[in-house]
Design an enzyme around this catalytic site. Sequence first.
Site, PDB file in Angstrom:
ATOM      1  N   TYR A 101      20.450  -6.246  29.501  1.00  0.00           N
ATOM      2  CA  TYR A 101      21.702  -6.511  30.224  1.00  0.00           C
ATOM      3  C   TYR A 101      21.664  -5.758  31.549  1.00  0.00           C
ATOM      4  O   TYR A 101      21.258  -4.588  31.605  1.00  0.00           O
ATOM      5  CB  TYR A 101      22.891  -6.026  29.381  1.00  0.00           C
ATOM      6  CG  TYR A 101      24.234  -6.131  30.073  1.00  0.00           C
ATOM      7  CD1 TYR A 101      25.045  -7.246  29.879  1.00  0.00           C
ATOM      8  CD2 TYR A 101      24.686  -5.116  30.915  1.00  0.00           C
ATOM      9  CE1 TYR A 101      26.280  -7.349  30.519  1.00  0.00           C
ATOM     10  CE2 TYR A 101      25.919  -5.220  31.553  1.00  0.00           C
ATOM     11  CZ  TYR A 101      26.709  -6.329  31.350  1.00  0.00           C
ATOM     12  OH  TYR A 101      27.927  -6.430  31.973  1.00  0.00           O
TER      13      TYR A 101
ATOM     14  N   GLU B 102      26.733 -10.340  36.957  1.00  0.00           N
ATOM     15  CA  GLU B 102      26.377  -9.895  35.616  1.00  0.00           C
ATOM     16  C   GLU B 102      25.259 -10.780  35.082  1.00  0.00           C
ATOM     17  O   GLU B 102      25.438 -11.985  34.942  1.00  0.00           O
ATOM     18  CB  GLU B 102      27.603 -10.006  34.700  1.00  0.00           C
ATOM     19  CG  GLU B 102      27.351  -9.537  33.290  1.00  0.00           C
ATOM     20  CD  GLU B 102      28.569  -9.776  32.396  1.00  0.00           C
ATOM     21  OE1 GLU B 102      29.082 -10.909  32.352  1.00  0.00           O
ATOM     22  OE2 GLU B 102      29.003  -8.806  31.742  1.00  0.00           O
TER      23      GLU B 102
END
Lengths: 302, 395
Positions: B116, B204
């Site tokens: 991530y 993101e």
Amino acid sequence: MAILVTPQTRILVQGITGSFGAKHAQLSLDYGTQLVAGVTPGKGGQFFEHNGHKVPVFDTVEEAARETGATVSAVFVPPPFAADAILECADAGLALVVAITEGIPINDMIRVKHKMRGSSTRLIGPNCPGLVTPGEGEHSHGGCRIGIAPGYIHKKGNVGVVSRSGTLTYEAVFQLTSRGYGQSTCVGIGGDPVNGTSHLDVLKMFNEDPETEAIIMIGEIGGTAEEEAAAWAGAHCKKPIAGFIAGTTAPPGRRMGHAGAIVSGGQGTAAGKIAALEAAGIAIADTPSVMAETLLRKWGKL
Amino acid sequence: MNIHEYQARELFHKFGVASPGGKSASTPEEAEQIAAQLGVTQIVVKAQIHAGGRGKGVFKNGFKGGVHLCHTPAEVRHLAEQMLGQVLVTNQTGPEGRLVSKLLVAEAVDISRELYFALLFDRAISAPMIIASTEGGMDIEAVAEHTPEKIIRVPVDPLLGLQPYQTRKIAAALGLRGSLMTQATKLFTALYKTYTETDCTLVEVNPLVVTPDNRLLALDAKFNFDDNALYRQPAVVAMRDKAEEDPREVAASEFNLNYIGLDGNIACLVNGAGLAMATMDIIQHFGGKPANFLDVGGGATKEQVSAAFKIILGDKSVQGILVNIFGGIMDCDVIAHGIVDAARETGLSLPLVVRLEGNNVEAGKRTLANSSISLQSATTMAEGAQKIVAAVHAA
């Protein structure tokens, strides 16, 4: 004494020849504010005339400050040029710059904020209504009005008001004045997520100001500035405070008009802020209609 | 403002962020062509709508799934025929679903690790913050809550920008060694460039993946852009898909009004964002449910007030309207005329309560009283809120 500015403070307006800046420069002159200079690049040497006032216009902030003794600037320039206008004030060594402009990009403001760290120039705003220290004349005439607030609703007195919202500030001031209670200084710190002066900064100043006896603090959803101010006030503030937080009904993840008014990731909710304020002994106004009344009760005036 | 996945991929390609090859298609022929050009044996076909939950969604024509894996250009074409021009319903679209007019046709990569990586504007430090984790493909907020030690945070000095040593520090923490560390520095630097040059508030990447052949690729991404900076981002503005937005909010934005639809039945029209929020709150405080947030701004014109009324009345669940104006500088009489004209033009029959206070308020109240419009006046916000709640309950 008031905080930040007094009726004697000499101010300049950046963007005085634009329609928005000109309109509010006129209203400040009518209010009796010592508005002594304007700045519009390329228009140096001209004059801004209104009702017998003849305000000189300069090309740079540095020249305006040097020639007129202005120590505070009100920034009315459009968003693409506003960050530069603020930095120009810091470079010129002004004491205070009040950025009224709404819509400055976040990336511009974070650079301004980091660049101004350690600077002796204080920034208020952006996206704020400015500040008012009421004068002693009729309808508070003769005060220092910087920005876009309606001057006539004020009254000289002992309540300090600090808020992220313009119209809610006017609402609080109007309630106070209608009940016969005046204000020391009213400070709109603005609705953007990156701003120069926080609730906490202003509370500390009110706490030190002998003229301020009680405080109204108005917040809204988004960020944690109200919580930080409340934590400090609970431990250190000697004066009664009433608070109001807007946005109880705002849906999470949506930006409510102000760029900074957004609940994200469960942070910045109205409920969390109200709880923090209550924990600090701040009296909460259940509705914006009772902001003055709530303060007066807390202050022992009712 | 949000963008589609294929647009996020386009931004990645433009700024040199490594991601799997792929393009958007509007027709089955185009989809087949793109698949053929990719020249790979695993292809993913994804419906392009802003809502999540696409994989488990169902089309109104009965076809199941908004995301499919396949192997040949002919299969891609066959899938596209059943998806394009159809309405996809997911757990996030509501029962009305969303029309799928574009598909992303892309290389489907094998994954050996999912990571991530996000870059976001952090309000607490007034600077960009990088958040990274070895736990990719998961809900990052849950990771942060249950295993905070698996979250890496690196703030970026906005005056310096992201420094190479910071990218290596993150890579090391993510276990990206050898050639993967070099790829990570390049990818993180390119992402930071994307973030700053397109005025994002969030990029993101979830997941950021490592393939079995040791490639580091940004697989799926979410972008948020700073509305204040759109004036200098024409390419970003061009990516706006109004079909994905609330039509009332689109109409409001055309008149420079700040409108957000809610699910109550009492509409409000207010000047100033703080006061507008507080007006919603006070309606609820007195037992009503606000239908919207609507800020007409500090210098509202008659035309804006009129447009605002039309937008409010376009919401069929609205059963009453509260106008709350504190006219500090603006003339209350001008607003009063705007309200009267708008009520006439729209043939308003719902209960209307108007709270006016401020500059030239007496003239404004006279204008309202002398009009033939049926309305109630209020002096304070509380009185206004109580009157509209009572009127809607009585109706």
